[in-house]
Design a protein around this motif. Sequence first.
Motif, PDB file in Angstrom:
ATOM      1  N   LYS A 176      -4.048 -22.291 136.747  1.00 50.87           N
ATOM      2  CA  LYS A 176      -2.849 -22.526 137.561  1.00 50.87           C
ATOM      3  C   LYS A 176      -2.170 -23.857 137.250  1.00 50.87           C
ATOM      4  N   SER A 231     -13.845 -29.653 136.538  1.00 53.76           N
ATOM      5  CA  SER A 231     -13.072 -30.655 135.793  1.00 53.76           C
ATOM      6  C   SER A 231     -12.616 -31.708 136.796  1.00 53.76           C
ATOM      7  N   LYS A 285      -3.479 -31.486 138.561  1.00 55.21           N
ATOM      8  CA  LYS A 285      -4.683 -32.255 138.925  1.00 55.21           C
ATOM      9  C   LYS A 285      -5.292 -32.914 137.688  1.00 55.21           C
ATOM     10  N   MET A 334     -13.341 -19.055 137.990  1.00 55.31           N
ATOM     11  CA  MET A 334     -14.350 -19.346 136.958  1.00 55.31           C
ATOM     12  C   MET A 334     -15.765 -19.097 137.442  1.00 55.31           C
ATOM     13  N   VAL A 362     -15.650 -27.283 131.349  1.00 51.40           N
ATOM     14  CA  VAL A 362     -15.531 -26.213 130.347  1.00 51.40           C
ATOM     15  C   VAL A 362     -14.083 -26.022 129.919  1.00 51.40           C
TER      16      VAL A 362
HETATM   17  P1  NAD Z   1     -10.634 -21.825 142.009  1.00 48.57           P
HETATM   18  O1  NAD Z   1      -9.725 -22.546 142.932  1.00 48.57           O
HETATM   19  O2  NAD Z   1     -10.365 -20.396 141.668  1.00 48.57           O
HETATM   20  O3  NAD Z   1     -12.154 -21.892 142.576  1.00 48.57           O
HETATM   21  C1  NAD Z   1     -12.707 -23.016 143.231  1.00 48.57           C
HETATM   22  C2  NAD Z   1     -13.641 -22.513 144.310  1.00 48.57           C
HETATM   23  O4  NAD Z   1     -14.262 -23.633 144.976  1.00 48.57           O
HETATM   24  C3  NAD Z   1     -12.910 -21.707 145.401  1.00 48.57           C
HETATM   25  O5  NAD Z   1     -13.529 -20.440 145.556  1.00 48.57           O
HETATM   26  C4  NAD Z   1     -13.068 -22.574 146.646  1.00 48.57           C
HETATM   27  O6  NAD Z   1     -13.160 -21.835 147.857  1.00 48.57           O
HETATM   28  C5  NAD Z   1     -14.371 -23.311 146.338  1.00 48.57           C
HETATM   29  N1  NAD Z   1     -14.543 -24.511 147.156  1.00 48.57           N
HETATM   30  C6  NAD Z   1     -13.621 -25.488 147.387  1.00 48.57           C
HETATM   31  N2  NAD Z   1     -14.158 -26.438 148.204  1.00 48.57           N
HETATM   32  C7  NAD Z   1     -15.432 -26.021 148.489  1.00 48.57           C
HETATM   33  C8  NAD Z   1     -16.476 -26.569 149.275  1.00 48.57           C
HETATM   34  N3  NAD Z   1     -16.320 -27.706 149.971  1.00 48.57           N
HETATM   35  N4  NAD Z   1     -17.650 -25.885 149.352  1.00 48.57           N
HETATM   36  C9  NAD Z   1     -17.818 -24.724 148.670  1.00 48.57           C
HETATM   37  N5  NAD Z   1     -16.858 -24.146 147.901  1.00 48.57           N
HETATM   38  C10 NAD Z   1     -15.677 -24.806 147.821  1.00 48.57           C
HETATM   39  O7  NAD Z   1     -10.716 -22.710 140.691  1.00 48.57           O
HETATM   40  P2  NAD Z   1     -11.212 -22.256 139.238  1.00 48.57           P
HETATM   41  O8  NAD Z   1     -10.041 -21.770 138.474  1.00 48.57           O
HETATM   42  O9  NAD Z   1     -12.444 -21.418 139.355  1.00 48.57           O
HETATM   43  O10 NAD Z   1     -11.572 -23.688 138.616  1.00 48.57           O
HETATM   44  C11 NAD Z   1     -12.761 -24.396 138.965  1.00 48.57           C
HETATM   45  C12 NAD Z   1     -12.845 -25.636 138.089  1.00 48.57           C
HETATM   46  O11 NAD Z   1     -12.875 -25.227 136.711  1.00 48.57           O
HETATM   47  C13 NAD Z   1     -11.606 -26.564 138.231  1.00 48.57           C
HETATM   48  O12 NAD Z   1     -12.027 -27.892 138.135  1.00 48.57           O
HETATM   49  C14 NAD Z   1     -10.742 -26.172 137.065  1.00 48.57           C
HETATM   50  O13 NAD Z   1      -9.900 -27.230 136.649  1.00 48.57           O
HETATM   51  C15 NAD Z   1     -11.793 -25.826 136.002  1.00 48.57           C
HETATM   52  N6  NAD Z   1     -11.349 -24.887 134.975  1.00 48.57           N
HETATM   53  C16 NAD Z   1     -10.626 -23.766 135.295  1.00 48.57           C
HETATM   54  C17 NAD Z   1     -10.195 -22.908 134.278  1.00 48.57           C
HETATM   55  C18 NAD Z   1      -9.371 -21.675 134.583  1.00 48.57           C
HETATM   56  O14 NAD Z   1      -8.808 -21.099 133.635  1.00 48.57           O
HETATM   57  N7  NAD Z   1      -9.269 -21.227 135.816  1.00 48.57           N
HETATM   58  C19 NAD Z   1     -10.524 -23.184 132.946  1.00 48.57           C
HETATM   59  C20 NAD Z   1     -11.300 -24.283 132.644  1.00 48.57           C
HETATM   60  C21 NAD Z   1     -11.713 -25.142 133.674  1.00 48.57           C
END
Ligand code: NAD
Length: 294
Positions: free
Chosen positions: A232, A95, A238, A11, A120
């Motif tokens: 995922k 989230s 989660k 995202m 989001v």
């Molecule tokens: P993701 O796992 O692809 O990305 C998370 C990122 O955070 C990773 O690049 C990771 O390296 C980074 N990260 C973790 N710990 C860190 C730290 N201590 N310092 C710096 N960076 C760190 O997850 P995503 O799919 O991008 O989702 C992000 C959030 O958005 C989640 O809470 C998810 O539930 C929410 N979300 C995701 C989607 C989706 O379709 N993927 C849709 C809506 C909401």
Amino acid sequence: MKIGFIGLGIMGKPMVRNLLKAGHEVIVYDVINANIKALITDGAIEAGSSREVAEQCNLIITMLPNSPHVKTVVLGENGVLEGAKEGTILIDMSSIAPYASQEVYKACKTKGVRMIDAPVSGGEPKAIDGTLSIMVGGEEDVFNEVYDILMIMGGSAVLCGDIGAGNTTKLANQVIVALNIAAVSEAFMLSTKAGVNPLKVFNAIKGGLAGSTVMNAKVPMITEGNFNPGFKIDLHIKDLNNAIETGHNVGSPLPLTALAMEILQTLHADGCGQDDHCGIAKYYEKLTGTEIRK
Ligand code: NAD
């Protein structure tokens, strides 16, 4: 404007690209260096830590997996609060559990940092298009101040209440999505086993009362056997964990969510945690030995 962005996953990356396209300078950080490098070519500027991001920016956005990650990034060593100036605004778009948003907000307040929670819905396609649905908790003046920035990434941004209200709204969203995917999977297995082509079923019912955004997005994936994330299964576990915990705290039973959670846990135990959440269909496929395919 100079904007800090921490968390450059599925995202975060497209959200940063939209901020860059809108003409903002974006300072980025992620623990995975390849995720930073992927954005440098688009014009983002690398920082060496969350603290460094905060030292350079008065507006910081976080897009991290869950509550512990947000606490580490904001409250931890080399974190945002070590570098942030008074008056800085933190928009946490991850989230996470609503009570965790409230905890981080309180810690921010002691340093004069203002915070809203702004998770989001819409997934990667809407993050790319800049049409995410953004649900916000926090103070109205802070919401108004960052509204235009939110609308670069979103198609809508609604202030739902005080800090944590954005994540409470997101939990409601995630309960509905999980149960909807489970209902779609169960119903499409029924029609498949009974010998009716799932695409015919989809075309016949998508415009009626059973139709949904979930059905439109997930049935084409399921019938093609495409379970690439997307969102995922492990992330949905989660969210349902946070929903069940919050439900217990506020006295709201979630029996159907608990059932969906066990389906997701079964898939996780079977090695499917990194699949898209439409992989719930696989649970039914394993039960029946039949695939839902066009
Ligand atoms: P993701 O796992 O692809 O990305 C998370 C990122 O955070 C990773 O690049 C990771 O390296 C980074 N990260 C973790 N710990 C860190 C730290 N201590 N310092 C710096 N960076 C760190 O997850 P995503 O799919 O991008 O989702 C992000 C959030 O958005 C989640 O809470 C998810 O539930 C929410 N979300 C995701 C989607 C989706 O379709 N993927 C849709 C809506 C909401």
